[in-house]
Design an enzyme around this catalytic site. Structure first.
Site, PDB file in Angstrom:
ATOM      1  N   THR A 247       8.982  -0.224  -2.456  1.00 17.88           N
ATOM      2  CA  THR A 247       8.642  -1.620  -2.759  1.00 17.88           C
ATOM      3  C   THR A 247       7.611  -2.076  -1.726  1.00 17.88           C
ATOM      4  O   THR A 247       7.213  -1.293  -0.869  1.00 17.88           O
ATOM      5  CB  THR A 247       9.882  -2.529  -2.679  1.00 17.88           C
ATOM      6  N   CYS A 248       7.241  -3.356  -1.816  1.00 12.16           N
ATOM      7  CA  CYS A 248       6.236  -3.816  -0.858  1.00 12.16           C
ATOM      8  C   CYS A 248       6.799  -3.919   0.555  1.00 12.16           C
ATOM      9  O   CYS A 248       6.055  -4.089   1.505  1.00 12.16           O
ATOM     10  CB  CYS A 248       5.629  -5.143  -1.306  1.00 12.16           C
TER      11      CYS A 248
ATOM     12  N   ARG B  66       9.439  -1.643   1.663  1.00 13.46           N
ATOM     13  CA  ARG B  66      10.135  -0.437   2.114  1.00 13.46           C
ATOM     14  C   ARG B  66       9.747   0.796   1.302  1.00 13.46           C
ATOM     15  O   ARG B  66       9.375   0.694   0.134  1.00 13.46           O
ATOM     16  CB  ARG B  66      11.644  -0.643   2.056  1.00 13.46           C
TER      17      ARG B  66
ATOM     18  N   HIS C  74      23.899   0.886   3.031  1.00 13.69           N
ATOM     19  CA  HIS C  74      22.506   0.442   3.151  1.00 13.69           C
ATOM     20  C   HIS C  74      21.926   0.143   1.769  1.00 13.69           C
ATOM     21  O   HIS C  74      21.317  -0.907   1.553  1.00 13.69           O
ATOM     22  CB  HIS C  74      21.675   1.515   3.856  1.00 13.69           C
TER      23      HIS C  74
ATOM     24  N   SER D 250      16.667  -7.735   2.408  1.00 14.29           N
ATOM     25  CA  SER D 250      15.290  -8.074   2.008  1.00 14.29           C
ATOM     26  C   SER D 250      14.623  -9.005   2.988  1.00 14.29           C
ATOM     27  O   SER D 250      15.276  -9.705   3.752  1.00 14.29           O
ATOM     28  CB  SER D 250      15.308  -8.761   0.633  1.00 14.29           C
TER      29      SER D 250
ATOM     30  N   GLU E  58      16.183 -12.625  -2.946  1.00 11.84           N
ATOM     31  CA  GLU E  58      15.098 -12.401  -3.913  1.00 11.84           C
ATOM     32  C   GLU E  58      15.631 -11.620  -5.120  1.00 11.84           C
ATOM     33  O   GLU E  58      16.515 -10.767  -4.976  1.00 11.84           O
ATOM     34  CB  GLU E  58      13.956 -11.631  -3.254  1.00 11.84           C
TER      35      GLU E  58
ATOM     36  N   GLN F 115      13.696  -9.787  -7.278  1.00  8.89           N
ATOM     37  CA  GLN F 115      12.881  -8.637  -7.679  1.00  8.89           C
ATOM     38  C   GLN F 115      13.489  -7.296  -7.263  1.00  8.89           C
ATOM     39  O   GLN F 115      13.349  -6.293  -7.960  1.00  8.89           O
ATOM     40  CB  GLN F 115      11.477  -8.734  -7.074  1.00  8.89           C
TER      41      GLN F 115
ATOM     42  N   GLN G  89      13.565  -3.437  -8.946  1.00 11.78           N
ATOM     43  CA  GLN G  89      12.847  -2.342  -8.299  1.00 11.78           C
ATOM     44  C   GLN G  89      13.776  -1.151  -8.040  1.00 11.78           C
ATOM     45  O   GLN G  89      13.382  -0.001  -8.221  1.00 11.78           O
ATOM     46  CB  GLN G  89      12.229  -2.838  -6.983  1.00 11.78           C
TER      47      GLN G  89
ATOM     48  N   GLY H 148      -4.177  -8.443 -10.268  1.00  4.34           N
ATOM     49  CA  GLY H 148      -3.044  -7.619 -10.681  1.00  4.34           C
ATOM     50  C   GLY H 148      -2.282  -8.317 -11.795  1.00  4.34           C
ATOM     51  O   GLY H 148      -2.372  -9.553 -11.938  1.00  4.34           O
TER      52      GLY H 148
ATOM     53  N   SER I   9       2.658 -10.607  -9.925  1.00  3.47           N
ATOM     54  CA  SER I   9       1.556 -11.456 -10.397  1.00  3.47           C
ATOM     55  C   SER I   9       2.093 -12.472 -11.394  1.00  3.47           C
ATOM     56  O   SER I   9       1.714 -13.646 -11.373  1.00  3.47           O
ATOM     57  CB  SER I   9       0.479 -10.608 -11.069  1.00  3.47           C
TER      58      SER I   9
END
Lengths: 443, 294
Positions: free
Chosen positions: A48-49, A51, A114, A124, A129, A131, A135, A207, A212
């Protein structure tokens, strides 16, 4: 048995380091296949953005250092972890020692815990969040969909399915996801500190993915006048733009868009910067007359960091947003204890099942041995009772089988319980000694 | 002669009521000062407490201070039969009042109450000096009266109040700019208004203040020519007025200097205001006896 996770996240490294560990979907899939070919039993990559993590499981090995993992084969388990670290280091272009400085390793129960914390967003950048669950699901499904040789087996399948179910419970049973705290909403909040109100502003979204889409929703809700979507795939950009009443452009049209743009949200999956300093300077000679607010939530980053040095340009990446989000999470923080309780239950459930895997070979051996004794003794007895009718012979068969099951039921339950309590090694050793069982491979 | 006639009409009109005492004028000013200081303390506490923006109570306190201040100035006019525009103490009080009014306006209309954090100490300082000097007429000659003079002073003060507001907005703008560029989102970042709000505030303060000061200076020039027949270029009042006018011009020019003009405009407002204050102090200290101004 060995369950472990090796990864890097916003907790251990800044964005300029994290982005080096990002795999494209294809490279990620190839890496998993390579790992399994080299001896890792199962592997799933979560990227993800915030990790990049690889979850691995190998049957018949200890290691990982977690609760419930035995000492046998520990070195082999560590070897799998070393393999994974090496793979990540190679991707980042680091030496193993350099990579080790920013990577974390969790083994056994800690690895499971974890993942549960990740999927419930407790780990996070933006607590609560939504998302991350999607993911994690996508990461698991993508790995599970790999053609043979399979990279996901029963252990990681169970781990991810349980984690996703726990994630669902946390969302439905707690208020961890209430409010507007998300990466795009943090970006909007920061933009408001530049512009005051966003009403009537012009925004450009780079994007057309999930982030987006979320950013467009947030911008629309704030009354942004004009929304422009730029994406490598024109069709997807048009589709998304139409949904929010905006327009779509091609990437090569970006310079023409910049002079009239107030806000840029960059969230593409491009491997290289889409917005460079040279491009911005060419489009806006001398810098923009009015503030140009850019939020780069992509990883690897879409916007060259040097763009920030242009006069009147305010550039923020995902790490910068963390500071903004952090202060608007008070209400969500109050829900953390409740979420932690659900996570703990989930980890217990999974661990009971996982620990049970260790005793399965012993139980199987015990039953096989008892069955062999029963069969020998029944055959011996029936030879002496040849006068019995077939119905009576069958009754003896059923009786002895039931007797065996009843006798073995308690030891089976006790073995499973002992394994769940973390006493598997000791109890299994005793069982092997008492019933003269040989060494069995776990898992 | 017509100035004295105006004064007689004013005094006759006020004789129907009991005139406020000198102590009442002083007490009203003291109360206004206390309220201004209370607002400042409330704003400072909000900043330290990590609040977003100014609390409503802070704005209400400013409104209360401005109202009491207005009553104090009205009491002065009734007590002494002249507008509080002549003499240093009265002038400082009026200037403080105008800054207070501007602050109240931006706090209510623009939701920019935090600029009070910078403006309120200025207001309080002006009132403290006025108190020390004694809020009473300075016995200036009758020439310093009449509509033309009042207009000259009020417009010039409006210009100075505008510059003070541009200074406060510019100062906060520079802090916010630094926080945004340096990615330091601390308590002050949360408390201060948005960058563009501060920019617009600074720009409007200059746009309103500049013509007001220009007109005030023109009226002053016309008034001097009419009553004193000549305008000495070395007069500290003239030097100060022209200096302030040039600083306004530079700040407005800086704002129009392409990309980054907003920041340069804010910087020019801050530096310009400090120069104006320092120049005032220097000119007062060096002015010859009888050439004092404001």
């Amino acid at each position: 048995m060995s369950l472990a996770v090796v990864g890097i996240s916003h907790h251990t490294a800044p964005i300029e380091v994290r982005e080096r560990f990002v795999f494209s979907p294809r490279a990620g899939a190839e890496a998993l296949v390579r790992l399994t070919r080299e001896g890792v039993g199962e592997a799933v990559m979560l990227s993800t953005c915030n990790r990049t993590e690889i979850y691995i499981y190998t049957a018949g090995e200890g290691g990982g250092g977690g609760e419930g993992e035995g000492n046998a084969g520990e070195k082999a388990g560590e070897g799998r972890i070393e393999q994974t670290i090496e793979l990540l280091a190679r991707q980042a272009g680091y030496t193993i020692e350099e990579a080790r400085r920013c990577l974390y390793v969790h083994g056994g129960r800690n690895a499971a815990e974890h993942l549960f914390r990740v999927v419930t967003s407790l780990d996070s950048m933006v607590l609560g969040e939504a998302q991350i669950q999607g993911q994690v699901r996508a990461a698991y499904e993508q790995a599970a969909a790999e053609p043979p040789p399979k990279v996901v087996g029963p252990v990681l399948a169970r781990l991810f399915q349980t984690a996703l179910s726990v994630g669902g419970r946390v969302r439905s049973e707690t208020a961890l996801g209430v409010g507007a705290a998300s990466v795009p909403s943090a970006a909007i909040e920061l933009a408001k500190k530049v512009f005051g109100s966003l009403k009537g502003r012009r925004a450009l979204v780079l994007g057309a993915g999930e982030m987006s889409e979320l950013a467009l929703e947030c911008l629309t809700a704030e009354g942004v006048r004009t929304l422009v979507v730029a994406n490598r795939t024109e069709e997807r950009a048009r589709e998304l733009a139409e949904r929010v009443g905006g327009t779509s452009v091609r990437f090569d049209e970006l310079p023409a868009q910049l002079p009239t743009t107030d806000i840029i949200i960059a969230a593409t999956s491009a491997p290289h910067p889409v917005l460079t300093r040279e491009l911005v300077e060419r489009a806006l000679p001398g810098g923009p007359r009015h503030p140009l607010f850019i939020v780069d939530i992509a990883l690897p980053r879409d916007v060259e960091p040097a763009v920030d040095s242009i006069e009147n340009v305010f550039l923020y990446d995902i790490d910068d947003l963390y500071q903004v989000v952090d202060e608007s999470l008070e209400r969500r923080r109050a829900e953390v204890p409740a979420a932690e309780r659900i996570v703990a239950q989930g980890v217990d459930d999974f661990w009971r099942w996982y620990a049970g895997l260790q005793v399965v070979p012993v139980i199987q051996a015990l039953r096989q041995r008892a069955e062999a004794v029963r069969r020998t003794e029944v055959e011996h007895a029936l030879r002496r009772l040849a006068h019995l009718a077939p119905g009576d012979r069958e009754a003896i068969e059923v009786l002895t089988r039931q007797l065996l099951n009843k006798v073995l039921h308690e030891p089976t339950v006790r073995l499973k319980e002992a394994a769940a309590d973390g006493n598997a090694e000791e109890v299994l050793e005793m069982a092997r000694f008492l019933f003269e069982l040989g060494e069995e491979k776990g898992g | 002669m017509h100035v004295e006639a105006e004064q007689r009409v004013f005094l006759l009109a006020t004789r129907r009521w009991n005139l406020p005492s000198r102590n009442m004028v002083t007490a009203l000013h003291a109360l206004a000062l206390a309220l201004y200081l209370a607002s400042e303390i409330m704003l400072a506490a909000s900043l330290v407490g990590g609040r977003r923006g100014a609390p409503r109570w802070g704005t209400a306190l400013v409104a209360g201070a401005v109202a009491v201040h207005a009553v104090g100035l009205a009491a002065y006019a009734l007590r002494y039969g002249e507008l509080p525009l002549v003499g240093l103490a009265a002038s400082l009080s009026t200037l403080a009042f105008l800054i207070g009014v501007l602050l109240l306006g931006v706090a209510v209309v623009r939701d920019a109450g935090p600029v009070g954090l910078v403006l309120l100490p200025i207001v309080a300082l002006l009132l403290v000096v006025a108190h020390i000097l004694g809020i009473a007429p300075a016995g200036e000659p009758p020439a310093f009266r009449g509509l033309w003079f009042a207009l000259h002073v009020v417009l010039a003060f409006l210009g100075y109040a505008g510059l003070a507001l541009a200074f406060a907005a510019g100062f906060l703008y520079l802090l916010q700019f630094r926080a945004l560029k340096g990615k330091r989102f601390g308590k002050s970042f949360r408390f201060f208004p948005a960058l563009e709000t501060l920019d617009r505030l600074g720009a409007r303060a200059l746009v309103v203040g500049f013509p007001a000061l220009s007109l005030g200076l023109a009226l002053g020039w016309a008034w001097t020519v009419r009553f004193q027949r000549s305008l000495a270029a070395a007069d500290p009042q003239v030097i100060w007025g022209v200096l302030t006018w040039i600083i306004f011009l530079l700040a407005l020019g800086a704002r129009r200097s392409g990309a980054g003009g907003d920041r340069r405009g804010a910087l020019a407002s801050v530096v310009g205001f400090l120069i104006v204050v320092l120049a005032y102090v220097a000119l007062r200290l060096t002015a010859a006896e009888g050439r004092a101004f404001l």
